[in-house]
Design a protein around this motif. Structure first.
Motif, PDB file in Angstrom:
ATOM      1  N   LYS A   1      14.093   0.547  -1.712  1.00  0.00           N
ATOM      2  CA  LYS A   1      14.390  -0.409  -0.642  1.00  0.00           C
ATOM      3  C   LYS A   1      13.122  -0.681   0.170  1.00  0.00           C
ATOM      4  N   THR A   2      12.448   0.385   0.571  1.00  0.00           N
ATOM      5  CA  THR A   2      11.141   0.281   1.221  1.00  0.00           C
ATOM      6  C   THR A   2      10.129   0.771   0.197  1.00  0.00           C
ATOM      7  N   PRO A   3       9.226  -0.102  -0.234  1.00  0.00           N
ATOM      8  CA  PRO A   3       8.253   0.289  -1.264  1.00  0.00           C
ATOM      9  C   PRO A   3       7.458   1.530  -0.874  1.00  0.00           C
ATOM     10  N   ARG A   4       7.128   2.319  -1.861  1.00  0.00           N
ATOM     11  CA  ARG A   4       6.329   3.525  -1.604  1.00  0.00           C
ATOM     12  C   ARG A   4       4.982   3.155  -0.994  1.00  0.00           C
ATOM     13  N   SER A   5       4.454   2.009  -1.378  1.00  0.00           N
ATOM     14  CA  SER A   5       3.167   1.565  -0.832  1.00  0.00           C
ATOM     15  C   SER A   5       3.260   1.256   0.659  1.00  0.00           C
ATOM     16  N   GLN A   6       4.481   1.101   1.162  1.00  0.00           N
ATOM     17  CA  GLN A   6       4.692   0.818   2.579  1.00  0.00           C
ATOM     18  C   GLN A   6       5.343   1.999   3.300  1.00  0.00           C
ATOM     19  N   GLY A   7       5.225   3.177   2.698  1.00  0.00           N
ATOM     20  CA  GLY A   7       5.731   4.394   3.326  1.00  0.00           C
ATOM     21  C   GLY A   7       7.108   4.820   2.872  1.00  0.00           C
TER      22      GLY A   7
ATOM     23  N   LEU B   1      14.146  -9.251  -7.180  1.00  0.00           N
ATOM     24  CA  LEU B   1      13.811  -8.620  -5.906  1.00  0.00           C
ATOM     25  C   LEU B   1      12.307  -8.530  -5.682  1.00  0.00           C
ATOM     26  N   HIS B   2      11.536  -8.481  -6.765  1.00  0.00           N
ATOM     27  CA  HIS B   2      10.080  -8.360  -6.645  1.00  0.00           C
ATOM     28  C   HIS B   2       9.352  -9.686  -6.690  1.00  0.00           C
ATOM     29  N   ARG B   3      10.076 -10.768  -6.715  1.00  0.00           N
ATOM     30  CA  ARG B   3       9.426 -12.090  -6.701  1.00  0.00           C
ATOM     31  C   ARG B   3       9.019 -12.470  -5.313  1.00  0.00           C
TER      32      ARG B   3
END
Length: 53
Positions: free
Chosen positions: A26-32, A51-53
């Motif tokens: 839901k919250t990308p790992r790259s964003q914590g 969802l990734h577009r």
């Protein structure tokens, strides 16, 4: 999947309709975001791509 009632939150269809299932953060790992179950959701492969577009 049990917490989602085996339903894809993106399209609302059953996760057991023959399509491949992916795990989405839901919250990308790259964003914590973490790999904790509260941050993960099961979605169809096509829905994951959307969802990734």
């Amino acid at each position: 999947m049990r917490q989602q009632s085996a339903t894809c939150p993106n399209c609302g269809q059953s996760l057991f309709n023959g399509e491949d299932v992916h795990i989405h953060h839901k919250t990308p790992r790259s964003q914590g975001g973490t790999n904790h179950s509260s941050n993960l959701v099961a979605v169809h492969l096509v829905c994951h791509s959307q969802l990734h577009r």
